[in-house]
Design an enzyme around this catalytic site. Sequence first.
Site, PDB file in Angstrom:
ATOM      1  N   SER A  14       0.780  -1.385  -0.219  1.00  0.00           N
ATOM      2  CA  SER A  14      -0.013  -0.114   0.225  1.00  0.00           C
ATOM      3  C   SER A  14       1.048   1.184  -0.206  1.00  0.00           C
ATOM      4  O   SER A  14       0.326   1.929   0.270  1.00  0.00           O
ATOM      5  CB  SER A  14      -0.781   0.156   1.473  1.00  0.00           C
ATOM      6  OG  SER A  14      -1.342  -0.866   1.702  1.00  0.00           O
ATOM      7  N   GLU A  32       4.707 -15.955  -4.094  1.00  0.00           N
ATOM      8  CA  GLU A  32       3.609 -15.977  -5.529  1.00  0.00           C
ATOM      9  C   GLU A  32       4.675 -14.643  -6.430  1.00  0.00           C
ATOM     10  O   GLU A  32       4.090 -14.459  -7.876  1.00  0.00           O
ATOM     11  CB  GLU A  32       2.515 -15.581  -5.332  1.00  0.00           C
ATOM     12  CG  GLU A  32       2.263 -14.514  -4.726  1.00  0.00           C
ATOM     13  CD  GLU A  32       1.088 -14.832  -3.449  1.00  0.00           C
ATOM     14  OE1 GLU A  32       2.433 -14.998  -2.225  1.00  0.00           O
ATOM     15  OE2 GLU A  32       0.859 -14.121  -2.700  1.00  0.00           O
ATOM     16  N   LYS A  63      14.135   5.880   9.105  1.00  0.00           N
ATOM     17  CA  LYS A  63      14.781   5.371   9.313  1.00  0.00           C
ATOM     18  C   LYS A  63      15.507   4.672   7.999  1.00  0.00           C
ATOM     19  O   LYS A  63      14.343   4.174   7.338  1.00  0.00           O
ATOM     20  CB  LYS A  63      14.502   3.929  10.171  1.00  0.00           C
ATOM     21  CG  LYS A  63      14.485   4.918  11.572  1.00  0.00           C
ATOM     22  CD  LYS A  63      15.636   4.700  12.091  1.00  0.00           C
ATOM     23  CE  LYS A  63      15.805   4.934  13.902  1.00  0.00           C
ATOM     24  NZ  LYS A  63      17.975   5.310  13.731  1.00  0.00           N
ATOM     25  N   CYS A 111     -25.295   1.426 -11.594  1.00  0.00           N
ATOM     26  CA  CYS A 111     -25.450   0.650 -11.567  1.00  0.00           C
ATOM     27  C   CYS A 111     -26.633  -0.155 -10.926  1.00  0.00           C
ATOM     28  O   CYS A 111     -28.090   0.141 -10.832  1.00  0.00           O
ATOM     29  CB  CYS A 111     -24.364   0.037 -12.074  1.00  0.00           C
ATOM     30  SG  CYS A 111     -24.054  -1.835 -12.182  1.00  0.00           S
ATOM     31  N   GLY A 140     -27.165   1.028  -7.866  1.00  0.00           N
ATOM     32  CA  GLY A 140     -27.755   2.463  -7.611  1.00  0.00           C
ATOM     33  C   GLY A 140     -29.170   2.955  -9.002  1.00  0.00           C
ATOM     34  O   GLY A 140     -30.207   3.441  -8.733  1.00  0.00           O
ATOM     35  N   GLN A 171     -30.756   0.130 -10.761  1.00  0.00           N
ATOM     36  CA  GLN A 171     -31.953  -0.445 -10.655  1.00  0.00           C
ATOM     37  C   GLN A 171     -32.477  -0.298  -9.519  1.00  0.00           C
ATOM     38  O   GLN A 171     -33.940  -0.206  -9.117  1.00  0.00           O
ATOM     39  CB  GLN A 171     -31.278  -1.806 -10.163  1.00  0.00           C
ATOM     40  CG  GLN A 171     -30.626  -2.221 -11.565  1.00  0.00           C
ATOM     41  CD  GLN A 171     -29.229  -3.232 -11.598  1.00  0.00           C
ATOM     42  OE1 GLN A 171     -29.514  -4.116 -10.304  1.00  0.00           O
ATOM     43  NE2 GLN A 171     -28.831  -3.964 -12.998  1.00  0.00           N
ATOM     44  N   ARG A 211     -24.827  -8.558 -13.979  1.00  0.00           N
ATOM     45  CA  ARG A 211     -25.846  -8.953 -15.178  1.00  0.00           C
ATOM     46  C   ARG A 211     -27.373  -8.679 -14.804  1.00  0.00           C
ATOM     47  O   ARG A 211     -28.226  -9.541 -15.704  1.00  0.00           O
ATOM     48  CB  ARG A 211     -25.740 -10.011 -13.751  1.00  0.00           C
ATOM     49  CG  ARG A 211     -24.256 -11.408 -13.845  1.00  0.00           C
ATOM     50  CD  ARG A 211     -24.699 -12.643 -12.854  1.00  0.00           C
ATOM     51  NE  ARG A 211     -22.939 -12.818 -13.226  1.00  0.00           N
ATOM     52  CZ  ARG A 211     -21.545 -12.689 -12.027  1.00  0.00           C
ATOM     53  NH1 ARG A 211     -22.772 -11.882 -11.470  1.00  0.00           N
ATOM     54  NH2 ARG A 211     -20.506 -13.287 -12.181  1.00  0.00           N
ATOM     55  N   HIS A 228     -20.904   2.292 -15.658  1.00  0.00           N
ATOM     56  CA  HIS A 228     -19.993   3.424 -14.777  1.00  0.00           C
ATOM     57  C   HIS A 228     -19.271   4.011 -15.530  1.00  0.00           C
ATOM     58  O   HIS A 228     -18.121   4.534 -15.762  1.00  0.00           O
ATOM     59  CB  HIS A 228     -18.965   2.219 -14.211  1.00  0.00           C
ATOM     60  CG  HIS A 228     -19.489   0.754 -13.686  1.00  0.00           C
ATOM     61  ND1 HIS A 228     -20.020   1.021 -12.156  1.00  0.00           N
ATOM     62  CD2 HIS A 228     -20.485  -0.053 -13.846  1.00  0.00           C
ATOM     63  CE1 HIS A 228     -20.926   0.245 -11.595  1.00  0.00           C
ATOM     64  NE2 HIS A 228     -20.718  -1.193 -12.342  1.00  0.00           N
ATOM     65  N   GLU A 264     -18.283   6.386 -14.056  1.00  0.00           N
ATOM     66  CA  GLU A 264     -16.727   7.644 -13.150  1.00  0.00           C
ATOM     67  C   GLU A 264     -15.614   6.268 -13.875  1.00  0.00           C
ATOM     68  O   GLU A 264     -14.674   6.994 -13.220  1.00  0.00           O
ATOM     69  CB  GLU A 264     -16.795   6.934 -12.043  1.00  0.00           C
ATOM     70  CG  GLU A 264     -16.880   5.149 -11.281  1.00  0.00           C
ATOM     71  CD  GLU A 264     -18.277   4.921 -11.260  1.00  0.00           C
ATOM     72  OE1 GLU A 264     -19.458   4.293 -12.170  1.00  0.00           O
ATOM     73  OE2 GLU A 264     -18.465   3.458 -11.152  1.00  0.00           O
TER      74      GLU A 264
END
Length: 547
Positions: free
Chosen positions: A19, A153, A191, A385, A387, A389, A474, A519, A521
């Site tokens: 992060s 991994e 550090k 989306c 929201g 519906q 969907r 979407h 955004e």
Amino acid sequence: MTDGTSTRYVFITGGVVSSLGKGLASAALAAVLQARGYRVRLRKLDPYLNVDPGTMSPTQHGEVFVTDDGAETDLDLGHYERFTGLPATRADNITTGRIYQDIIAKERRGDYLGATIQVIPHVTNAIKAFVLDGNDAFDFVLVEIGGTVGDIEGLPFFEAIRQLGQEMPRGATLFMHLTLLPYIPSAGELKTKPTQHSVKELRSIGIQPDILLCRCDRPIPEEERRKLGLFCNVRESAVIEARDVDSIYDVPLSYRAAGLDREVLAHFGIAPEEEPRLDKWRTISERVRNPEGEVSIAIVGKYTGLKDAYKSLSEALTHGGIANRVRVNLEWIESEVFEREDPAPFLEGIHGILVPGGFGQRGAEGKIRAARYARERRIPYFGICFGMQMAVIEAARSLAGIDAANSTEFGETREPVVGLLTEWLKGNELERRAQAGDLGGTMRLGAYGATLREGTRIAEIYGDTEISERHRHRYEVNMAYRERLEAAGLCFSGTSPDGLLPETVEHVGHPWFIGVQFHPELKSRPFEPHPLFRSFVAAAIEQSRLV
Ligand code: GLN
């Protein structure tokens, strides 16, 4: 401005802690190189085993970013797009899961002619092939490796880029390592030891970083810089300070000031004659810093515990604020709360309500309640989306008298106002989804065109009636209810070009109540705010003048 020589690769790894903002660092470096006239491409290698992040919980992994070509990708690709303005594609993100899926499919077909399939060379070769593919048109390819050095991994990926460093022509690759210099108050010092250890780890797998990008909350003193150079075996000028900044859109300017781009170019033997053209970043930074007012938007959702779950959304709202010269304060509200309690006290002083995308029944009734509150109190409402519906179900129940209106996503219902469509058109091709198929990669995904009805609010906002936006869902609003809903005042303002699928709705006569099945955004940029977010924030400003 290309100088005719071949593509150069910058590999970006992370150390010390996760992060640290590797995605953002990569995107911001790309923006500065772009400002120097270079053609830049950004790609992300994700070491996790999922084939794509589509099935991962947003509360664990953050938002799933969808590309125009319908890939469900890592949210860092959102940063890439927002900083470079270049649409990412399916070919810009790969995971261990995808690589193994391809290798195993080949193995089953017998393509390996009896060979034993191993991490080295088969997995590493697949990673290298991915990294090198399709880069001819670019001056710089920035390749970000997910995770932190030392993760089990991640090893095949580090090995693959190590090999590339050897196999490519001299001077064609650069390894940049992002680390953290923590400030220890009792010692009064930044550090360097964690960074030294992280670089040691990197060198133990054969990678010597060329540049250290050091996250810190204060300037790096000369002595620490010298230490880092000495113990990590990098030039002192290649120890770059990445100070915390107030706004992520300050990062390109701060990298420029810290000399990152100059160091990158120097590594490749390029002596720049001109300064990068960063005016647009200066404008954005200035606007973020000096807003002329502020508005508060409530985001009523389900994954509000992790802000990264709505990364593009919060950025798009910031962009809407930049466009209107206001600061947009976000109030995150768990929608379930509205199932137990009256929304009014929570929404006092709120100038706009946004119900974002979401999945599943938990909290759905709370979102429906938020939509109702916004409609009745005439507060700007933006439903994205899920929201949209929920807003349609609300209208069906409250205005069209369809009391049992619901979505089949939550189980059987007598009134499937939102339902699963099992086939739909993309271009001229009919696509099908099985009712009970896999969850991974089975949604309506990527860019689809929509036609907006002339004279509607949304057509006015876009200034156009033909648009293209990205989808990830969907379920759809059921056209069988269109007439009844329109009679009740909910306008179906936009549909798929063939008129079969509803794409946008709006409440006629409401100051600003818009639902979109896509979407928006995902396509907003700081230097090109999305029209819907620009307009929504403008409506919130109007609202703030009323209350
Ligand atoms: N769960 C809804 C669907 O699948 C909405 C999805 C979303 O909001 N992205 O249609």
